[in-house]
Design an enzyme around this catalytic site. Structure first.
Site, short mmCIF file in Angstrom:
data_model
loop_
_atom_site.label_atom_id
_atom_site.label_comp_id
_atom_site.label_asym_id
_atom_site.label_seq_id
_atom_site.Cartn_x
_atom_site.Cartn_y
_atom_site.Cartn_z
N SER A 169 0.81 -1.22 0.00
CA SER A 169 0.00 0.00 0.00
C SER A 169 0.84 1.27 0.00
O SER A 169 0.38 2.32 -0.44
CB SER A 169 -0.92 0.03 1.22
N HIS B 57 4.34 3.27 5.98
CA HIS B 57 3.51 3.59 7.14
C HIS B 57 4.37 3.81 8.38
O HIS B 57 5.47 3.28 8.48
CB HIS B 57 2.62 2.39 7.55
#
Length: 114
Positions: free
Chosen positions: A105, A108
């Site tokens: 994704s 993070h």
């Protein structure tokens, strides 16, 4: 431990599996992974200096739809998140923040909240 709860700040980049910010609706196809990591490091420094809370940083910058909940993903168990994210979340103690975690994704930082 069957579940944890965590918040995160995600910065997507051109290599993200869906390179569109859920916060802005804008493409991240022009953002390199290196630029995303450098920006995430700046957010880490602001959080560590007490200039902004993790929740407010996630709300202001995260490219995940969870930005609206200040990064809160709610409780999740094994197999519910991408493996690097899951491994990092389960390794943290409540109240601990991860370093930079790289997934399909994007990049993070994770704060375990329960």
């Amino acid at each position: 431990m069957s579940q944890v709860q965590a918040s995160h700040l995600l910065i997507k980049h051109q290599g993200s599996r869906n390179p569109v910010s859920r916060r802005t609706g804008q493409s991240t196809a022009n953002v390199t992974k290196e630029v995303a990591i450098a920006e995430l490091q700046q957010w880490i420094e602001k959080i560590e200096k007490g200039e902004i809370s993790f929740a407010d940083a996630a709300h202001a910058r995260s490219d995940c739809g969870s930005f609206a909940q200040k990064g809160d993903l709610g409780p999740f168990g094994p197999g519910m998140m991408q493996k690097p994210f899951e491994d990092a979340s389960f390794a943290l103690k409540v109240g601990e923040r991860s370093g930079i975690v790289d997934t399909d994704s994007g990049v993070h930082i994770i704060l375990r909240t329960a």
